[in-house]
Design a protein around this motif. Structure first.
Motif, PDB file in Angstrom:
ATOM      1  N   SER A 125       0.818  -1.208   0.000  1.00  0.00           N
ATOM      2  CA  SER A 125       0.000   0.000   0.000  1.00  0.00           C
ATOM      3  C   SER A 125       0.853   1.259   0.000  1.00  0.00           C
ATOM      4  N   SER A 126       2.097   1.186  -0.518  1.00  0.00           N
ATOM      5  CA  SER A 126       2.912   2.391  -0.561  1.00  0.00           C
ATOM      6  C   SER A 126       2.371   3.346  -1.607  1.00  0.00           C
ATOM      7  N   SER A 127       2.693   4.633  -1.442  1.00  0.00           N
ATOM      8  CA  SER A 127       2.147   5.633  -2.348  1.00  0.00           C
ATOM      9  C   SER A 127       2.704   5.498  -3.755  1.00  0.00           C
ATOM     10  N   SER A 128       3.815   4.778  -3.943  1.00  0.00           N
ATOM     11  CA  SER A 128       4.381   4.601  -5.275  1.00  0.00           C
ATOM     12  C   SER A 128       3.882   3.331  -5.962  1.00  0.00           C
ATOM     13  N   SER A 129       3.031   2.594  -5.307  1.00  0.00           N
ATOM     14  CA  SER A 129       2.514   1.347  -5.881  1.00  0.00           C
ATOM     15  C   SER A 129       1.654   1.613  -7.100  1.00  0.00           C
ATOM     16  N   LEU A 130       1.663   0.676  -8.008  1.00  0.00           N
ATOM     17  CA  LEU A 130       0.744   0.674  -9.129  1.00  0.00           C
ATOM     18  C   LEU A 130      -0.647   0.354  -8.591  1.00  0.00           C
ATOM     19  N   VAL A 131      -1.655   1.052  -9.038  1.00  0.00           N
ATOM     20  CA  VAL A 131      -3.023   0.749  -8.654  1.00  0.00           C
ATOM     21  C   VAL A 131      -3.607  -0.158  -9.726  1.00  0.00           C
ATOM     22  N   VAL A 132      -4.044  -1.349  -9.338  1.00  0.00           N
ATOM     23  CA  VAL A 132      -4.647  -2.306 -10.260  1.00  0.00           C
ATOM     24  C   VAL A 132      -6.115  -2.445  -9.893  1.00  0.00           C
ATOM     25  N   VAL A 133      -6.987  -2.192 -10.853  1.00  0.00           N
ATOM     26  CA  VAL A 133      -8.428  -2.335 -10.648  1.00  0.00           C
ATOM     27  C   VAL A 133      -8.877  -3.483 -11.538  1.00  0.00           C
ATOM     28  N   GLY A 134      -9.536  -4.467 -10.959  1.00  0.00           N
ATOM     29  CA  GLY A 134      -9.958  -5.603 -11.756  1.00  0.00           C
ATOM     30  C   GLY A 134     -10.865  -6.536 -10.985  1.00  0.00           C
ATOM     31  N   PRO A 135     -11.200  -7.655 -11.626  1.00  0.00           N
ATOM     32  CA  PRO A 135     -12.041  -8.657 -10.954  1.00  0.00           C
ATOM     33  C   PRO A 135     -11.232  -9.411  -9.899  1.00  0.00           C
TER      34      PRO A 135
ATOM     35  N   LEU B  39      -2.333 -12.347  -9.557  1.00  0.00           N
ATOM     36  CA  LEU B  39      -1.175 -11.490  -9.296  1.00  0.00           C
ATOM     37  C   LEU B  39      -0.423 -11.933  -8.039  1.00  0.00           C
ATOM     38  N   ARG B  40      -1.156 -12.372  -7.019  1.00  0.00           N
ATOM     39  CA  ARG B  40      -0.488 -12.868  -5.810  1.00  0.00           C
ATOM     40  C   ARG B  40       0.325 -14.111  -6.122  1.00  0.00           C
ATOM     41  N   THR B  41      -0.192 -14.988  -6.965  1.00  0.00           N
ATOM     42  CA  THR B  41       0.548 -16.181  -7.379  1.00  0.00           C
ATOM     43  C   THR B  41       1.791 -15.780  -8.170  1.00  0.00           C
ATOM     44  N   LEU B  42       1.633 -14.845  -9.082  1.00  0.00           N
ATOM     45  CA  LEU B  42       2.768 -14.351  -9.852  1.00  0.00           C
ATOM     46  C   LEU B  42       3.791 -13.692  -8.935  1.00  0.00           C
ATOM     47  N   GLY B  43       3.314 -13.030  -7.896  1.00  0.00           N
ATOM     48  CA  GLY B  43       4.194 -12.374  -6.938  1.00  0.00           C
ATOM     49  C   GLY B  43       5.089 -13.336  -6.181  1.00  0.00           C
ATOM     50  N   GLU B  44       4.747 -14.603  -6.169  1.00  0.00           N
ATOM     51  CA  GLU B  44       5.620 -15.602  -5.554  1.00  0.00           C
ATOM     52  C   GLU B  44       6.882 -15.810  -6.384  1.00  0.00           C
ATOM     53  N   LEU B  45       6.831 -15.486  -7.676  1.00  0.00           N
ATOM     54  CA  LEU B  45       7.977 -15.632  -8.570  1.00  0.00           C
ATOM     55  C   LEU B  45       8.797 -14.355  -8.693  1.00  0.00           C
ATOM     56  N   GLU B  46       8.116 -13.234  -8.631  1.00  0.00           N
ATOM     57  CA  GLU B  46       8.767 -11.934  -8.776  1.00  0.00           C
ATOM     58  C   GLU B  46       8.023 -10.917  -7.929  1.00  0.00           C
ATOM     59  N   GLU B  47       8.775 -10.088  -7.205  1.00  0.00           N
ATOM     60  CA  GLU B  47       8.131  -9.108  -6.340  1.00  0.00           C
ATOM     61  C   GLU B  47       7.339  -8.097  -7.169  1.00  0.00           C
ATOM     62  N   LEU B  48       6.089  -7.900  -6.789  1.00  0.00           N
ATOM     63  CA  LEU B  48       5.215  -6.946  -7.460  1.00  0.00           C
ATOM     64  C   LEU B  48       4.799  -5.889  -6.451  1.00  0.00           C
ATOM     65  N   ASP B  49       4.843  -4.637  -6.859  1.00  0.00           N
ATOM     66  CA  ASP B  49       4.449  -3.543  -5.977  1.00  0.00           C
ATOM     67  C   ASP B  49       3.162  -2.939  -6.533  1.00  0.00           C
ATOM     68  N   TYR B  50       2.029  -3.337  -5.976  1.00  0.00           N
ATOM     69  CA  TYR B  50       0.744  -2.849  -6.458  1.00  0.00           C
ATOM     70  C   TYR B  50      -0.254  -2.802  -5.316  1.00  0.00           C
ATOM     71  N   GLU B  51      -1.289  -2.012  -5.518  1.00  0.00           N
ATOM     72  CA  GLU B  51      -2.427  -1.997  -4.606  1.00  0.00           C
ATOM     73  C   GLU B  51      -3.641  -2.388  -5.420  1.00  0.00           C
ATOM     74  N   PHE B  52      -4.354  -3.425  -4.992  1.00  0.00           N
ATOM     75  CA  PHE B  52      -5.471  -3.973  -5.757  1.00  0.00           C
ATOM     76  C   PHE B  52      -6.806  -3.449  -5.239  1.00  0.00           C
ATOM     77  N   VAL B  53      -7.672  -3.075  -6.176  1.00  0.00           N
ATOM     78  CA  VAL B  53      -9.042  -2.668  -5.865  1.00  0.00           C
ATOM     79  C   VAL B  53      -9.967  -3.521  -6.726  1.00  0.00           C
ATOM     80  N   GLU B  54     -10.881  -4.231  -6.101  1.00  0.00           N
ATOM     81  CA  GLU B  54     -11.814  -5.110  -6.838  1.00  0.00           C
ATOM     82  C   GLU B  54     -12.931  -4.268  -7.450  1.00  0.00           C
TER      83      GLU B  54
END
Length: 106
Positions: free
Chosen positions: A4-14, A21-36
């Motif tokens: 939830s850092s202010s520099s995170s990418l905001v991802v809006v989706g289902p 993305l959480r599964t993908l994050g196990e392979l590579e660190e992702l910096d995002y904030e998700f909104v459903e």
């Protein structure tokens, strides 16, 4: 993983996209904030709307569009600029209404 850092990418989706993305994050660190998307519909509490204002400096809401599975159109309003976006949908009144007064309809 999402953060939830202010520099995170905001991802809006289902909801399923966040799980992917959480599964993908196990392979590579992702910096995002998700909104459903569903949390941005008029039927939900205003917490998600306040969160989007904090993250984007504008408002975002979602409308359910006509598709073979739950899909959403998004309305982003920043100052006087209004963007309406939808992917695959049949003609539907909710998207037509959302597009009224839009500066850009995609």
């Amino acid at each position: 993983s999402s953060s939830s850092s202010s520099s995170s990418l905001v991802v809006v989706g289902p909801m399923w996209l966040d799980a992917w993305l959480r599964t993908l994050g196990e392979l590579e660190e992702l910096d995002y904030e998700f909104v459903e998307c569903h949390d941005l519909t008029g039927n939900q509490d205003r917490f998600a709307s306040r969160r989007m204002r904090r993250l984007l400096g504008g408002s975002m809401r979602a409308v359910l569009v006509q598709h073979s599975f739950p899909s959403y159109g998004l309305i982003l309003q920043i100052a006087s600029f209004k963007l309406v976006y939808s992917g695959d949908t049949r003609p539907c009144e909710a998207l037509v209404e959302a597009g009224v007064g839009a500066d850009l309809l995609v």
